[in-house]
Structures are given as C-alpha cells and as structure tokens.
Write a protein that holds these residues in place. Structure first.
Motif, short mmCIF file in Angstrom:
data_model
loop_
_atom_site.label_atom_id
_atom_site.label_comp_id
_atom_site.label_asym_id
_atom_site.label_seq_id
_atom_site.Cartn_x
_atom_site.Cartn_y
_atom_site.Cartn_z
N ARG A 20 44.61 33.44 41.58
CA ARG A 20 43.77 33.09 42.72
C ARG A 20 43.24 34.31 43.44
O ARG A 20 42.28 34.21 44.19
N ARG A 21 43.89 35.42 43.27
CA ARG A 21 43.49 36.66 43.95
C ARG A 21 43.25 37.76 42.94
O ARG A 21 44.12 38.61 42.70
N PRO A 22 42.08 37.77 42.28
CA PRO A 22 41.85 38.73 41.20
C PRO A 22 41.92 40.19 41.67
O PRO A 22 42.13 41.08 40.87
N GLY A 23 41.81 40.43 42.96
CA GLY A 23 41.87 41.81 43.46
C GLY A 23 43.28 42.38 43.48
O GLY A 23 43.46 43.59 43.63
N LEU A 24 44.28 41.50 43.34
CA LEU A 24 45.66 41.97 43.41
C LEU A 24 46.05 42.66 42.11
O LEU A 24 45.74 42.17 41.03
#
Ligand code: 5GP
Length: 198
Positions: A20-24
């Motif tokens: 859900r958080r591709p930036g992580l």
C-alpha cells in the motif's frame, strides 16, 4: 521499525503495508541462518556464513545485530544511512534486542510492536506453518514469550486480532495518527499480562 514475536503476524502485515505504500523501503537484513524454500538471497535476507558475519561486526558494519534462535541477524549501517540521507522511510523487521540497540543509536526511529491476540492464537499460528517439529514449536513459543515481555519498550503496540484492522492501525502510526495504538494506553497491560502467563 517493527518487532514482534514469531507468530505475531508481523511479516504479513509488513508485506501488506509495503504494497500500500510503495515509497517505503524494506531493510534487507544479513543472517547466518540458511534460506527457507522460496527465500531468495538479497530479497528476504542476505545469507552469509558466521565467519563473514563476524568480520562485518568487527568492521562496525552493523547498526545493530543479535542472535535469535541460534542464528545471527544484523542490519547494515550503510542501508540505514543511505535511507536517512535520501529522506526515505525504512522498515526494519528486527527482534527486541536489535530494537534496543536502534533505540540508543537512532532515537528518532518509530518503534512498533505487534502482539498476537491470545496465547492460544499464538500457538495456533506457530503450528500453522506446518514445517517445524514439536521441539522447534516449543522453543519458538518460549522465545516468543521472551520477545513479548519487551512490549513496553516500544512506542506503539498493535494487537493483531483482525488483519485489516491491524493494518489500518499500522498505517495510522506511519501517518503520525497512531495515538490509539500507543503502548501506554489503558487496557493493554491486561492483555500483555495474559499473553505472558504461561
Ligand atoms: P526469521 O529467521 O524467522 O526470518 O527471523 C527470526 C527473527 O529474527 C524475527 O523476529 C526477526 O524479526 C528477527 N530479525 C530479522 N532480521 C533481523 C535483524 O537484522 N536484526 C535483528 N536484531 N533481528 C532480526
């Protein structure tokens, strides 16, 4: 940074969070344990032998390291420094001993602990893997109890009773809205006490 006893459901929660958080970014640890089926070198872990691991410790290459279940695990200092320099959020999936070292070295890191909802459920999940012997399960249960005894040292504690709810709580913590998951909230000590009663 996330810690949880084995059987707390940490890995699945982290996988869902990362989707859900591709930036992580996930910090791929180094370990001396052998790869399990489906694990790929460089993806779940960097698999190295004890000699190489000890060389890296001596060279100061780990920001934290610990022995868990008879194997060494560590987080490479340069991975953390690169993420910090680039302003990226980094997830460390580490045990309580590593979390304690990170707390000293990186006090700004947010520390989240995942608890299973009950002892029965913890046992069920440990068995559910289906690959371990009874002796291995008993050992994991004992180790999980030690791990859980450190829940108070974390900023946030999420009880993984319902997966979607736990994921929402984890996302809230990442967004700085984790008030309801604080480890000093009312009622949590009772649950933790029942998890630790053996
Ligand atoms: P597993 O062998 O089942 O993948 O992981 C066993 C335990 O080691 C888990 O609790 C996991 O969080 C912990 N662990 C994995 N990587 C590291 C690490 O780099 N440092 C520390 N301290 N613990 C780790």
């Amino acid at each position: 940074m996330i810690a949880a006893p084995s059987g707390g459901g940490k890995s699945s929660l982290l996988q869902a969070l990362m989707q859900r958080r591709p930036g992580l970014e996930f910090s791929v640890s180094y370990t001396t344990r052998g790869p399990r089926p489906h694990e790929q070198d460089g993806r779940e872990y960097h698999f190295i032998d004890r000699e190489e691991f000890e060389r890296l410790i001596a060279a100061g290459e780990f920001i934290e390291h610990a022995e868990v279940f008879g194997n060494l695990y560590g987080t490479r200092r340069r991975v953390v420094e690169a993420a910090l320099a680039a302003g990226r959020d980094l997830i460390l999936d580490i045990d309580w001993q590593g979390a304690r070292q990170v707390r000293e070295r990186l006090p700004e890191a947010v520390q989240v602990f995942i608890l299973p909802p009950s002892r029965a459920e913890l046992e069920r999940r440990l068995r559910g893997r289906g690959t371990d012997s009874e002796a291995a399960i008993a050992r994991r249960l004992a180790e999980s109890t030690v791990e859980m005894s450190h829940w108070r040292d974390f900023d946030y504690v999420i009880v993984n009773q319902d997966f979607d709810q736990a994921l929402q709580e984890l996302e809230a913590v990442f967004d700085g809205r984790g008030e309801a998951s604080r480890s000093d909230r009312a009622g949590l000590a009772g649950l933790a006490g029942s998890l630790l009663r053996t």
